[in-house]
Design an enzyme around this catalytic site. Structure first.
Site, PDB file in Angstrom:
ATOM      1  N   LYS A  65       0.699  -1.191  -0.452  1.00 42.58           N
ATOM      2  CA  LYS A  65       0.147  -0.010   0.066  1.00 42.58           C
ATOM      3  C   LYS A  65       0.752   1.503   0.148  1.00 42.58           C
ATOM      4  CE  LYS A  65      -4.214  -1.848   2.400  1.00 42.58           C
ATOM      5  NZ  LYS A  65      -5.733  -2.124   1.850  1.00 42.58           N
ATOM      6  N   ASN A  86      -4.635   1.852  -1.537  1.00 43.20           N
ATOM      7  CA  ASN A  86      -5.095   0.404  -2.186  1.00 43.20           C
ATOM      8  C   ASN A  86      -5.942   0.448  -3.547  1.00 43.20           C
ATOM      9  OD1 ASN A  86      -7.892   1.453  -1.216  1.00 43.20           O
ATOM     10  ND2 ASN A  86      -8.730   0.159  -0.667  1.00 43.20           N
ATOM     11  N   ALA A 126       1.110  -1.991  12.798  1.00 44.50           N
ATOM     12  CA  ALA A 126       0.924  -0.382  11.824  1.00 44.50           C
ATOM     13  C   ALA A 126       1.786  -0.490  10.669  1.00 44.50           C
ATOM     14  CB  ALA A 126       2.498   0.011  12.881  1.00 44.50           C
ATOM     15  N   GLY A 128       0.649  -0.870   6.458  1.00 51.66           N
ATOM     16  CA  GLY A 128      -0.068   0.361   5.610  1.00 51.66           C
ATOM     17  C   GLY A 128      -1.362  -0.029   5.660  1.00 51.66           C
ATOM     18  N   ASN A 149       2.970  -2.420  17.799  1.00 51.31           N
ATOM     19  CA  ASN A 149       3.037  -3.049  16.463  1.00 51.31           C
ATOM     20  C   ASN A 149       4.445  -4.233  17.414  1.00 51.31           C
ATOM     21  OD1 ASN A 149       3.202  -3.454  13.507  1.00 51.31           O
ATOM     22  ND2 ASN A 149       4.951  -3.087  13.724  1.00 51.31           N
ATOM     23  N   TYR A 211     -10.885 -11.624   6.400  1.00 51.33           N
ATOM     24  CA  TYR A 211     -12.125 -11.824   6.320  1.00 51.33           C
ATOM     25  C   TYR A 211     -11.868 -12.973   5.741  1.00 51.33           C
ATOM     26  CZ  TYR A 211     -10.748 -10.492   1.611  1.00 51.33           C
ATOM     27  OH  TYR A 211      -9.923  -9.844   0.367  1.00 51.33           O
TER      28      TYR A 211
END
Length: 260
Positions: A65, A86, A126, A128, A149, A211
């Site tokens: 990204k 993105n 931490a 993209g 992170n 997801y």
């Protein structure tokens, strides 16, 4: 036939092709959409294919990204504020980098009727996508944002941009209302985020941007300790919906059974 693709590494988990192909069919668009696993040194080559119109649009996922930014001509305001891209497209002979993750996340929270206003949010990771989540949380009025992170330096770099962030050592827990996994830990079923779930309390919202799989170990353990859970499916669908509109000037339908 127009060509679209999503680039990343790993990329096997991405359901972008399935989703965009569904919308192509629904809107009678003659196009293809593929996923492509690439290395860092191949990013420029892919963007050049967009310049040459061999490809008509690109979605970008982990870990590229930020990597695409040097190769675009212009950033939209949302991509500029997050330094995260993105969605890439060509307009007026210029390659534009855009960010639909901010609005995608906001819409995902709206979909589940969850308000972050005046709430404490704990972000893990931490990378993209994290700046997009931070900007969305600020837009929606959260009272405090903590970031942790594995490489602390990366989190501290974010604090240089977003001064009111609070940095937490990896593995430590703070008092929060909602915790968000922005790492890629969970893509494999052996992945675990080592935090002490027993010290967290109950009825917190655990949100995983992953997801696929639908339920990561992060969410499974949260459920077992009496917390609410949500995966990143709706955020993913809403950010894709906005990318689709950028490319085709059509806002496709979002329904509950998408990707079931």
């Amino acid at each position: 036939m127009k060509k679209y693709l999503v680039i990343g590494n790993p990329i096997e988990h991405s359901l972008s092709p399935q989703l965009h192909k569904h919308w192509f069919k629904e809107n009678n668009i003659n196009a293809s959409y593929d996923k492509k696993k690439i290395k860092e040194n191949e990013v420029e080559k892919i963007i050049n294919q967009l310049k040459e119109e061999k490809i008509n649009g690109i979605n970008v996922t982990v870990p590229y990204k930020k990597s695409v930014i040097p190769f675009v001509d212009e950033l939209t305001s949302s991509a500029d504020v997050t330094k995260s891209v993105n969605t890439v497209f060509k307009r007026n002979n210029k390659i534009i980098g855009d960010n639909t993750d901010i609005k995608g996340f906001e819409q995902g929270l709206k979909h589940i009727n969850y308000s972050v206003k005046n709430k404490k949010i704990f972000i893990l990771g931490a990378g993209g996508v994290t700046p997009s989540i931070i900007v969305a949380l600020k837009n929606l009025g959260s009272s405090k944002i903590f970031v942790s992170n594995r490489t602390k330096e990366k989190a501290e770099n974010l604090k240089k941009i977003y001064k009111d962030l609070e940095i937490v050592n990896w593995g430590e827990i703070v008092e929060f209302d909602m915790i968000i996994n922005c790492t890629s830990l969970g893509l494999k079923n052996t992945d675990e985020i080592k935090i002490n779930y027993n010290n967290i309390g109950i009825n917190k919202l655990f949100f995983d941007l992953i997801y696929n799989p639908k339920e990561t170990n992060f969410l499974k353990k949260a459920k077992l300790t009496g917390n609410k859970t949500e995966n990143g499916k709706m955020m993913f669908i809403y950010q894709a919906q906005l990318a689709f509109k950028i490319w085709h000037n059509i806002l496709p339908k979002v329904t509950e059974n998408l990707l079931n």
